[in-house]
Design a protein around this motif. Structure first.
Motif, mmCIF file in Angstrom:
data_model
loop_
_atom_site.group_PDB
_atom_site.id
_atom_site.type_symbol
_atom_site.label_atom_id
_atom_site.label_comp_id
_atom_site.label_asym_id
_atom_site.label_seq_id
_atom_site.Cartn_x
_atom_site.Cartn_y
_atom_site.Cartn_z
ATOM 1 N N TRP A 22 16.437 -11.588 17.387
ATOM 2 C CA TRP A 22 15.709 -12.816 17.720
ATOM 3 C C TRP A 22 14.629 -13.076 16.671
ATOM 4 O O TRP A 22 14.466 -14.199 16.202
ATOM 5 C CB TRP A 22 15.082 -12.722 19.122
ATOM 6 C CG TRP A 22 14.390 -14.009 19.500
ATOM 7 C CD1 TRP A 22 14.946 -15.063 20.154
ATOM 8 C CD2 TRP A 22 13.032 -14.386 19.188
ATOM 9 N NE1 TRP A 22 14.020 -16.079 20.276
ATOM 10 C CE2 TRP A 22 12.850 -15.694 19.688
ATOM 11 C CE3 TRP A 22 11.976 -13.767 18.532
ATOM 12 C CZ2 TRP A 22 11.634 -16.374 19.563
ATOM 13 C CZ3 TRP A 22 10.760 -14.438 18.408
ATOM 14 C CH2 TRP A 22 10.595 -15.721 18.915
ATOM 15 N N LEU A 80 16.060 -14.363 13.379
ATOM 16 C CA LEU A 80 16.406 -15.779 13.442
ATOM 17 C C LEU A 80 15.141 -16.650 13.461
ATOM 18 O O LEU A 80 15.106 -17.713 12.833
ATOM 19 C CB LEU A 80 17.267 -16.055 14.680
ATOM 20 C CG LEU A 80 17.974 -17.406 14.732
ATOM 21 C CD1 LEU A 80 18.879 -17.607 13.511
ATOM 22 C CD2 LEU A 80 18.783 -17.537 16.018
ATOM 23 N N PHE A 93 18.782 -21.140 20.169
ATOM 24 C CA PHE A 93 17.549 -20.511 19.711
ATOM 25 C C PHE A 93 16.364 -21.331 20.202
ATOM 26 O O PHE A 93 16.244 -22.518 19.893
ATOM 27 C CB PHE A 93 17.486 -20.392 18.188
ATOM 28 C CG PHE A 93 16.140 -19.919 17.723
ATOM 29 C CD1 PHE A 93 15.733 -18.615 17.944
ATOM 30 C CD2 PHE A 93 15.244 -20.794 17.116
ATOM 31 C CE1 PHE A 93 14.471 -18.177 17.563
ATOM 32 C CE2 PHE A 93 13.984 -20.367 16.726
ATOM 33 C CZ PHE A 93 13.598 -19.058 16.946
ATOM 34 N N PRO A 134 20.312 -13.794 19.926
ATOM 35 C CA PRO A 134 21.287 -14.732 19.354
ATOM 36 C C PRO A 134 22.727 -14.243 19.536
ATOM 37 O O PRO A 134 23.041 -13.095 19.241
ATOM 38 C CB PRO A 134 20.911 -14.772 17.876
ATOM 39 C CG PRO A 134 19.477 -14.371 17.828
ATOM 40 C CD PRO A 134 19.289 -13.399 18.956
#
Length: 196
Positions: A16, A19, A188, A195
């Motif tokens: 996470w 991203l 997201f 993800p």
């Protein structure tokens, strides 16, 4: 509250954060939405429980602080030249809402405990972002982290007023929150899962 993450039943996955570093525009846009929702939640509690003067007073101050944070995020978006665009909400808040009890006083306690979990998750993610984001975003999240910790503690204290033992219910809701925050997620958002 010494470590708000202590009430969380799972840590955010590194994927996470990876991203988030790549998609800072979306991160900031959704963060602005989260601050508005946090202010709205505080106001909703004031309207739902007007007879509770302590709750109303605390939520009034909290709503003002959350709106100030919204303004700061908006300012950061403008500084970085990030254009506004609408984002669909994540499954996170709706998933927590589905777990709420319907009868009082359980519903009020659950709303407050969910508030504590949301603020604790925000704090945990802020702390992880500080380590990974470049300036000026790292400093920006560092400036907000202490408030998230305070808010988590406030919600927990309000839920436990009058010596109410909320530990078991907090643990149940923390299980729901952990799945929402770490389960596979195709979307997201600031409070999305890992993800997919």
């Amino acid at each position: 509250m010494a470590d708000p993450a202590a009430i969380l039943h799972a840590r955010t996955a590194p994927a996470w954060f990876e991203l988030a570093v790549q998609r800072t525009d979306e991160l900031l846009l959704d963060h602005a939405n989260c601050e508005k929702k946090a202010a709205s939640t505080a106001l909703a509690l004031m309207f739902s429980y007007p007879e509770d003067f302590e709750l109303a007073g605390r939520m009034s101050k909290l709503a003002r602080e959350e709106l100030r944070h919204f303004e700061l995020v908006q300012q950061k978006l403008a500084e970085l030249g990030v254009p506004f665009r609408r984002l669909s909400p994540s499954r996170y808040a709706e998933g927590l809402r589905k777990a709420l009890r319907r009868e009082e006083p359980g519903r009020c306690i659950d709303l407050l405990l969910c508030g504590a979990l949301i603020e604790a998750r925000s704090h945990e993610r802020f702390m992880g972002l500080i380590e990974r984001l470049p300036e000026p975003l790292a400093d920006f999240y560092a400036s907000l982290a202490a408030a998230e910790s305070r808010h988590a503690g406030l919600y927990q204290r309000l839920a436990a007023r009058g010596g109410v033992d909320v530990a078991a219910r907090l643990a149940e809701l923390a299980d729901v929150e952990a799945e929402l925050a770490t389960g596979p997620d195709p979307q997201f958002r600031f409070h999305s899962g890992t993800p997919a």
